[in-house]
Design an enzyme around this catalytic site. Sequence first.
Site, PDB file in Angstrom:
ATOM      1  CG  ASN A 225      -0.182  -0.110   2.508  1.00  0.00           C
ATOM      2  OD1 ASN A 225       0.585   0.778   2.844  1.00  0.00           O
ATOM      3  ND2 ASN A 225      -0.349  -1.222   3.222  1.00  0.00           N
ATOM      4  CG  ASP A 294      -6.774  -5.833   6.487  1.00  0.00           C
ATOM      5  OD1 ASP A 294      -6.243  -5.837   7.613  1.00  0.00           O
ATOM      6  OD2 ASP A 294      -7.459  -4.897   6.060  1.00  0.00           O
ATOM      7  CG  ASP A 324      -6.050  -7.155  13.842  1.00  0.00           C
ATOM      8  OD1 ASP A 324      -5.227  -6.436  14.451  1.00  0.00           O
ATOM      9  OD2 ASP A 324      -7.083  -6.710  13.307  1.00  0.00           O
ATOM     10  CB  VAL A 326      -3.160  -3.411  16.625  1.00  0.00           C
ATOM     11  CG1 VAL A 326      -4.567  -3.449  16.059  1.00  0.00           C
ATOM     12  CG2 VAL A 326      -3.072  -2.364  17.719  1.00  0.00           C
ATOM     13  CE  LYS A 355     -10.816  -0.489  10.476  1.00  0.00           C
ATOM     14  NZ  LYS A 355     -10.092   0.295   9.484  1.00  0.00           N
TER      15      LYS A 355
HETATM   16  O1  PMT Z   1       2.913   6.122   6.482  1.00  0.00           O
HETATM   17  P1  PMT Z   1       2.330   7.455   6.061  1.00  0.00           P
HETATM   18  O2  PMT Z   1       2.470   7.684   4.574  1.00  0.00           O
HETATM   19  O3  PMT Z   1       2.866   8.608   6.888  1.00  0.00           O
HETATM   20  O4  PMT Z   1       0.750   7.410   6.305  1.00  0.00           O
HETATM   21  C1  PMT Z   1       0.251   7.303   7.590  1.00  0.00           C
HETATM   22  C2  PMT Z   1      -0.911   6.318   7.656  1.00  0.00           C
HETATM   23  C3  PMT Z   1      -2.063   6.846   6.822  1.00  0.00           C
HETATM   24  C4  PMT Z   1      -0.497   4.950   7.155  1.00  0.00           C
HETATM   25  C5  PMT Z   1      -1.308   6.191   9.159  1.00  0.00           C
HETATM   26  O5  PMT Z   1      -1.616   7.452   9.662  1.00  0.00           O
HETATM   27  C6  PMT Z   1      -2.495   5.273   9.357  1.00  0.00           C
HETATM   28  O6  PMT Z   1      -3.648   5.645   9.259  1.00  0.00           O
HETATM   29  N1  PMT Z   1      -2.163   4.000   9.680  1.00  0.00           N
HETATM   30  C7  PMT Z   1      -3.156   2.896   9.822  1.00  0.00           C
HETATM   31  C8  PMT Z   1      -3.357   2.279   8.483  1.00  0.00           C
HETATM   32  C9  PMT Z   1      -4.217   1.057   8.535  1.00  0.00           C
HETATM   33  O7  PMT Z   1      -3.787   0.013   8.173  1.00  0.00           O
HETATM   34  O8  PMT Z   1      -5.422   1.201   9.046  1.00  0.00           O
HETATM   35  P2  PMT Z   1      -6.489   0.008   9.188  1.00  0.00           P
HETATM   36  O9  PMT Z   1      -7.749   0.738   9.470  1.00  0.00           O
HETATM   37  O10 PMT Z   1      -6.459  -0.914   8.064  1.00  0.00           O
HETATM   38  O11 PMT Z   1      -6.002  -0.764  10.481  1.00  0.00           O
HETATM   39  C10 PMT Z   1      -6.462  -0.447  11.782  1.00  0.00           C
HETATM   40  C11 PMT Z   1      -5.358  -0.714  12.786  1.00  0.00           C
HETATM   41  O12 PMT Z   1      -5.102  -2.108  12.829  1.00  0.00           O
HETATM   42  C12 PMT Z   1      -4.045  -0.053  12.479  1.00  0.00           C
HETATM   43  O13 PMT Z   1      -3.510   0.376  13.702  1.00  0.00           O
HETATM   44  C13 PMT Z   1      -3.189  -1.148  11.864  1.00  0.00           C
HETATM   45  O14 PMT Z   1      -1.823  -0.953  12.137  1.00  0.00           O
HETATM   46  C14 PMT Z   1      -3.722  -2.367  12.595  1.00  0.00           C
HETATM   47  N2  PMT Z   1      -3.660  -3.635  11.849  1.00  0.00           N
HETATM   48  C15 PMT Z   1      -4.358  -3.796  10.697  1.00  0.00           C
HETATM   49  C16 PMT Z   1      -4.341  -5.011  10.069  1.00  0.00           C
HETATM   50  C17 PMT Z   1      -3.585  -6.072  10.626  1.00  0.00           C
HETATM   51  N3  PMT Z   1      -3.527  -7.250  10.036  1.00  0.00           N
HETATM   52  N4  PMT Z   1      -2.911  -5.874  11.765  1.00  0.00           N
HETATM   53  C18 PMT Z   1      -2.930  -4.684  12.380  1.00  0.00           C
HETATM   54  O15 PMT Z   1      -2.307  -4.512  13.426  1.00  0.00           O
END
Ligand code: PMT
Length: 428
Positions: A225, A294, A324, A326, A355
Site C-alpha cells: 500500500n 489484511d 491482526d 494490534v 475497530k
Molecule cells: O505512512 P504514512 O504515509 O505517513 O501514512 C500514515 C498512515 C495513513 C499509514 C497512518 O496514519 C495510518 O492511518 N495507519 C493505519 C493504516 C491502517 O492500516 O489502518 P487500518 O484501518 O487498516 O487498520 C487499523 C489498525 O489495525 C491499524 O492500527 C493497523 O496498524 C492495525 N492492523 C491492521 C491489520 C492487521 N492485520 N494488523 C494490524 O495490526
Amino acid sequence: MIQLQNRRILVGISGGIAAYKTPQLVRLLRQAGADVIVVMTANAARFVTATTLQAVSGRPVRNDLWDPAAEAQMGHIELARWAELVLIAPATADRLARIAGGLADDLLGAVCLATRAPIAVAPAMNQVMWEAAPTRRNLATLVADGIAVIGPESGDQACGEVGPGRMTEPESLLEAVVGLFEVPPGLSELRAVTTPPGGSLSGRHVVITAGPTREAIDPVRYISNHSSGKQGYAIAAAAIAAGARVTLISGPVSEPVPAGAALIPVESARDMHAACLEAAGDCDLFIAVAAVADYRPKTAADRKIKKSDAGDVGLHLDLVENPDIVASVAALPRRPIVVGFAAETHDAMKHARAKLTRKGLDAIIVNDVSRTDIGFGSDSNAVTLIWAEGELTLEKQSKASLASEIIDRLAALFVRQLAHTNPENVAH
Ligand code: PMT
C-alpha cells in the site's frame, strides 16, 4: 474578557516568596469572572497578608483548619465541594510533598484530599530544590494522580540563583486556568497534566509500528500500500523526545530512522506480527501506525510467475487473512496501553469506533485517507483521537508537530495506567 464567569476557584497559597504575586493572580481571576476563595497556609502569611487577599478576592480568607467560627460557616469539606478547581500558587517543595503524600494536617492539605475537583499546582522554589530527587519523585506522583503542574519558569530567582523554579507569571497562570476549564466533557484528563521531569514518557518503553507491509506473490512481486512511514517515524521521534525508549518495527520505507530508536525492519505482516509480540513483552505503550496488509497470497511462488503461466483463464491469486497484529497485542495477558490507527475513506468515525471495540484498543486515531492533502505519503496530517470516554480532533499540521501532540495527549490520557504498567521500565 469574562472567560471564567461564575467559575468557583479555590486558590491555595503556600509559604514561598512568590506568594507576593498571588494577589495579582486573584485579581485577574476575579476580572475574568471567577468566584475566588483563598486558603493560605501559616507560612504563606509570612509573605503576604490575609487582608490583601481578602480585599482582592472579596471574600474572607481561610487559613485555619481549627477555626470554629469559619468552619461553622463553611467547613473544610464544604470548601472542597464548593471548588470547581483548586489552584495552588505558589506550591512550595514542601507543599508538593504534602499533596503527594496525602497529608491533611492543615486546611489546604485537607481540602486537597477532600476535593473531587481538578487540582493544579504552580511550583515555585529554589532551582536545586526543584531538581532534588524527592521533588522529582513527588512530581511524578502528582502527575500520576492527574494533578496539573503549571510551570515553573526558568530565570532569576529570589535567592540570587538562575534556573528553573520561578512561579509562572499570573497572566500565564490565568491562561492555563482558562485552558483547564475549556476542556470539553470527558477530556479533563487530557489537559490535567503537564510534563513531568525527564519528559511525559520518561522511563517508558514505547513500541511503534510504521510503514507498509509487503506480501509476496513471487520473488519479484508483492501486494502493498501507499504508506511512506512518515507518520509512524514522526511518532517515534516524538516519543523519544518525550523521554521514552522506542522500538520501531517498520515495513520497507525510505525515511531516516529517528536518532535513538531501536529499528526492527520487517517485510510482511507475519514478520511484523512476530516482532511485535516479542517486543510487546516489556512494553508500556504500543502504537500501531503501520498500514498492515489484511490479506496475503495463500502461497508465494518460489519462481517468477511468467505471463504464459496464466493460460486462457487469466491469473488468479488466492488470498488468506493475515494475523491482526494490534488485536494480538491487545489480547496479551500483560498488555500495554494499545493505540491503533484507522485509515478510512468513508464513514470514518463509525468504522474507527467499531475497530476500537473489535480490536480491544484503548484508543484509536482516525485518518481520512480519501483526502490527498493528508494521510498516505503526505507531509501533513489531520486526525481524530477516539477513546472510550471522548474524542478530540487535531487539525491539519505537519506530521512532526501532530506526532508531538499525539504523544502529549496519549501520555496525559493514560497517565494513570502508564504509571502502573511494568514498573521495571521506569528509569531510576
Ligand atoms: O505512512 P504514512 O504515509 O505517513 O501514512 C500514515 C498512515 C495513513 C499509514 C497512518 O496514519 C495510518 O492511518 N495507519 C493505519 C493504516 C491502517 O492500516 O489502518 P487500518 O484501518 O487498516 O487498520 C487499523 C489498525 O489495525 C491499524 O492500527 C493497523 O496498524 C492495525 N492492523 C491492521 C491489520 C492487521 N492485520 N494488523 C494490524 O495490526
